[in-house]
Motif scaffolding. Structure first.
Motif, short mmCIF file in Angstrom:
data_model
loop_
_atom_site.label_atom_id
_atom_site.label_comp_id
_atom_site.label_asym_id
_atom_site.label_seq_id
_atom_site.Cartn_x
_atom_site.Cartn_y
_atom_site.Cartn_z
N UNK A 1 0.69 -1.13 -0.46
CA UNK A 1 0.15 0.11 -0.05
C UNK A 1 0.82 1.80 0.15
N UNK A 2 1.32 1.20 0.67
CA UNK A 2 2.50 2.62 1.20
C UNK A 2 4.01 2.49 -0.55
N UNK A 3 4.19 1.92 -0.66
CA UNK A 3 4.62 2.29 -1.72
C UNK A 3 3.73 2.57 -3.21
N UNK A 4 2.95 1.69 -3.00
CA UNK A 4 1.58 2.09 -4.48
C UNK A 4 1.07 3.47 -4.42
N UNK A 5 1.29 4.41 -2.89
CA UNK A 5 0.41 5.27 -2.67
C UNK A 5 2.09 6.19 -3.44
N UNK A 6 3.74 5.93 -2.74
CA UNK A 6 4.19 6.57 -3.37
C UNK A 6 4.63 7.06 -4.86
#
Length: 125
Positions: free
Chosen positions: A69-74
């Motif tokens: 999730x964090x990687x996709x949002x970045x």
């Protein structure tokens, strides 16, 4: 009779049986399905194939669904793609943490076909 495609969904799930079940539910309901068995593969497919929604498990080898999730949002390419977490972890803290990481919805396993479809529809703008 031809199926009207509702959109493309990337499923990220390391369990082959879960992956097949979810894929079956979604294809049967008119979605185009992209499969990934891990978060690294999911990041590549999400950036190159630009799905309309991403459904991911939490507990996976290499990288958790929360980290995914964090990687996709970045990533500017995937930052706006709705994310549904589908996990066997059903504590309130898991749900809270998922939302903090950028998830748009959280459902727990076992889920029904209707619950899965309703949740996906609820995050598509």
């Amino acid at each position: 009779m031809s199926l009207i495609l509702l959109g493309t969904i990337l499923i990220v799930e390391d369990s082959p049986s879960e992956l097949e079940l979810m894929s079956h539910y979604l294809k049967e309901s008119g979605y185009n399905v992209i499969k990934a068995t891990g978060a690294k593969e999911a990041l590549e497919k999400a950036a190159s194939q630009k799905p309309d929604v991403i459904v991911t498990d939490v507990v996976m080898p290499e990288m958790s669904g929360f980290e995914l999730c964090r990687s996709l949002r970045r990533n500017p390419i995937t930052e706006k793609v709705p994310i549904v977490i589908c996990s066997s972890k059903n504590q309130e803290i898991d749900r809270f943490w998922a939302m903090k990481q950028g998830a748009d919805a959280y459902i727990t396993k076992p889920y029904t076909r209707d619950h899965l479809l309703h949740t996906i529809k609820s995050v598509v703008i």
